[in-house]
Design a protein around this motif. Structure first.
Motif, PDB file in Angstrom:
ATOM      1  N   THR A 155      38.471 -73.308 -97.546  1.00 16.12           N
ATOM      2  CA  THR A 155      38.903 -72.219 -96.682  1.00 16.12           C
ATOM      3  C   THR A 155      37.735 -71.284 -96.386  1.00 16.12           C
ATOM      4  N   LEU A 156      37.956 -70.335 -95.490  1.00 20.45           N
ATOM      5  CA  LEU A 156      36.924 -69.336 -95.214  1.00 20.45           C
ATOM      6  C   LEU A 156      36.581 -68.553 -96.473  1.00 20.45           C
ATOM      7  N   GLU A 176      25.525 -81.218-100.044  1.00 19.74           N
ATOM      8  CA  GLU A 176      24.816 -82.342-100.668  1.00 19.74           C
ATOM      9  C   GLU A 176      25.779 -83.395-101.201  1.00 19.74           C
ATOM     10  N   VAL A 177      27.000 -82.992-101.518  1.00 18.46           N
ATOM     11  CA  VAL A 177      27.953 -83.928-102.126  1.00 18.46           C
ATOM     12  C   VAL A 177      28.956 -84.500-101.139  1.00 18.46           C
ATOM     13  N   GLY A 178      28.952 -84.044 -99.893  1.00 17.84           N
ATOM     14  CA  GLY A 178      29.868 -84.611 -98.918  1.00 17.84           C
ATOM     15  C   GLY A 178      30.219 -83.645 -97.802  1.00 17.84           C
ATOM     16  N   GLU A 179      31.255 -84.015 -97.073  1.00 19.57           N
ATOM     17  CA  GLU A 179      31.700 -83.245 -95.918  1.00 19.57           C
ATOM     18  C   GLU A 179      33.168 -82.882 -96.088  1.00 19.57           C
ATOM     19  N   VAL A 180      33.529 -81.680 -95.673  1.00 17.04           N
ATOM     20  CA  VAL A 180      34.928 -81.261 -95.657  1.00 17.04           C
ATOM     21  C   VAL A 180      35.171 -80.459 -94.386  1.00 17.04           C
ATOM     22  N   MET A 181      36.409 -80.478 -93.946  1.00 17.86           N
ATOM     23  CA  MET A 181      36.796 -79.665 -92.803  1.00 17.86           C
ATOM     24  C   MET A 181      37.257 -78.308 -93.302  1.00 17.86           C
ATOM     25  N   LEU A 182      37.013 -77.278 -92.519  1.00 18.08           N
ATOM     26  CA  LEU A 182      37.491 -75.946 -92.845  1.00 18.08           C
ATOM     27  C   LEU A 182      39.008 -75.940 -92.703  1.00 18.08           C
ATOM     28  N   LYS A 183      39.686 -75.435 -93.717  1.00 17.29           N
ATOM     29  CA  LYS A 183      41.151 -75.449 -93.763  1.00 17.29           C
ATOM     30  C   LYS A 183      41.712 -74.045 -93.823  1.00 17.29           C
ATOM     31  N   ALA A 230      44.858 -71.653 -95.513  1.00 19.36           N
ATOM     32  CA  ALA A 230      45.408 -71.592 -96.871  1.00 19.36           C
ATOM     33  C   ALA A 230      46.513 -72.628 -97.093  1.00 19.36           C
ATOM     34  N   ASP A 231      47.235 -73.008 -96.030  1.00 19.63           N
ATOM     35  CA  ASP A 231      48.318 -73.988 -96.175  1.00 19.63           C
ATOM     36  C   ASP A 231      47.826 -75.436 -96.165  1.00 19.63           C
ATOM     37  N   GLY A 232      46.516 -75.637 -96.019  1.00 27.02           N
ATOM     38  CA  GLY A 232      45.947 -76.985 -96.053  1.00 27.02           C
ATOM     39  C   GLY A 232      45.727 -77.618 -94.699  1.00 27.02           C
ATOM     40  N   ASP A 233      46.256 -77.014 -93.636  1.00 32.55           N
ATOM     41  CA  ASP A 233      46.019 -77.528 -92.285  1.00 32.55           C
ATOM     42  C   ASP A 233      44.606 -77.168 -91.838  1.00 32.55           C
ATOM     43  N   ASN A 234      44.065 -77.952 -90.902  1.00 34.68           N
ATOM     44  CA  ASN A 234      42.743 -77.627 -90.350  1.00 34.68           C
ATOM     45  C   ASN A 234      42.772 -76.256 -89.696  1.00 34.68           C
ATOM     46  N   GLN A 235      41.702 -75.499 -89.894  1.00 37.31           N
ATOM     47  CA  GLN A 235      41.539 -74.209 -89.224  1.00 37.31           C
ATOM     48  C   GLN A 235      41.098 -74.508 -87.799  1.00 37.31           C
ATOM     49  N   VAL A 236      41.923 -74.158 -86.826  1.00 37.24           N
ATOM     50  CA  VAL A 236      41.649 -74.457 -85.422  1.00 37.24           C
ATOM     51  C   VAL A 236      41.212 -73.173 -84.719  1.00 37.24           C
ATOM     52  N   PHE A 237      40.146 -73.302 -83.934  1.00 35.45           N
ATOM     53  CA  PHE A 237      39.641 -72.180 -83.149  1.00 35.45           C
ATOM     54  C   PHE A 237      39.770 -72.517 -81.674  1.00 35.45           C
ATOM     55  N   LYS A 238      39.865 -71.496 -80.820  1.00 35.14           N
ATOM     56  CA  LYS A 238      40.032 -71.693 -79.384  1.00 35.14           C
ATOM     57  C   LYS A 238      38.705 -71.774 -78.637  1.00 35.14           C
ATOM     58  N   SER A 239      37.609 -71.419 -79.315  1.00 38.03           N
ATOM     59  CA  SER A 239      36.290 -71.490 -78.691  1.00 38.03           C
ATOM     60  C   SER A 239      35.227 -71.600 -79.773  1.00 38.03           C
ATOM     61  N   SER A 240      34.048 -72.020 -79.370  1.00 38.16           N
ATOM     62  CA  SER A 240      32.945 -72.075 -80.327  1.00 38.16           C
ATOM     63  C   SER A 240      32.551 -70.667 -80.748  1.00 38.16           C
ATOM     64  N   THR A 241      32.690 -69.699 -79.850  1.00 30.22           N
ATOM     65  CA  THR A 241      32.381 -68.315 -80.199  1.00 30.22           C
ATOM     66  C   THR A 241      33.338 -67.793 -81.253  1.00 30.22           C
ATOM     67  N   GLY A 275      32.321 -69.336 -84.466  1.00 31.08           N
ATOM     68  CA  GLY A 275      31.071 -68.737 -84.915  1.00 31.08           C
ATOM     69  C   GLY A 275      31.273 -67.353 -85.487  1.00 31.08           C
ATOM     70  N   MET A 276      32.149 -66.566 -84.878  1.00 29.12           N
ATOM     71  CA  MET A 276      32.427 -65.222 -85.386  1.00 29.12           C
ATOM     72  C   MET A 276      33.068 -65.292 -86.771  1.00 29.12           C
ATOM     73  N   ALA A 277      33.984 -66.231 -86.964  1.00 28.50           N
ATOM     74  CA  ALA A 277      34.624 -66.387 -88.276  1.00 28.50           C
ATOM     75  C   ALA A 277      33.598 -66.794 -89.325  1.00 28.50           C
ATOM     76  N   LEU A 278      32.689 -67.695 -88.965  1.00 23.76           N
ATOM     77  CA  LEU A 278      31.653 -68.129 -89.903  1.00 23.76           C
ATOM     78  C   LEU A 278      30.673 -66.989 -90.194  1.00 23.76           C
ATOM     79  N   ALA A 279      30.327 -66.211 -89.185  1.00 22.89           N
ATOM     80  CA  ALA A 279      29.425 -65.076 -89.382  1.00 22.89           C
ATOM     81  C   ALA A 279      30.063 -64.039 -90.297  1.00 22.89           C
ATOM     82  N   ASP A 280      31.368 -63.828 -90.154  1.00 29.41           N
ATOM     83  CA  ASP A 280      32.062 -62.816 -90.952  1.00 29.41           C
ATOM     84  C   ASP A 280      32.089 -63.147 -92.439  1.00 29.41           C
TER      85      ASP A 280
END
Length: 106
Positions: free
Chosen positions: A2-3, A35-42, A44-55, A58-63
């Motif tokens: 998760t974030l 280094e140990v693998g890849e995971v998708m950002l989820k 809290a309920d386990g579903d993929n975190q979906v964003f409506k734009s790359s911006t 990016g804002m969520a990752l920057a925060d």
């Protein structure tokens, strides 16, 4: 992951590769590569975190302390935009994103 988990990882000085994957220009998902693998950002309920734009992604990752990401989108074919299709093993285009420019906008 998760974030909140990503924020802890980044605060500990770990620096995974953050990839924002564009799907048909409609949804954006974040892949976290370590280094140990890849995971998708989820969420809290386990579903993929979906964003409506790359911006938005990016804002969520920057925060949470991210500084750099890569936007990954499929290569357009020549009949769509007038150039030859990508001819590499990975048929994706990668565009760097400086997340520091987005910090505090969310």
């Amino acid at each position: 992951m998760t974030l909140a988990d990503l924020k802890i990882m980044l605060a500990k000085g770990q620096s995974p590769t953050l990839e924002i994957h564009a799907f048909e220009g409609i949804i954006y998902l974040v892949k976290i590569v370590t280094e140990v693998g890849e995971v998708m950002l989820k969420k809290a309920d386990g579903d993929n975190q979906v964003f409506k734009s790359s911006t938005q992604a990016g804002m969520a990752l920057a925060d949470v302390g991210g500084t750099d990401a890569v936007i990954v989108h499929q290569c357009a074919y020549d009949e769509v935009i007038g150039h030859e299709p990508c001819r590499t093993e990975d048929p994706s285009l990668r565009t760097p994103m400086d997340l520091r420019l987005l910090a505090g906008l969310g």
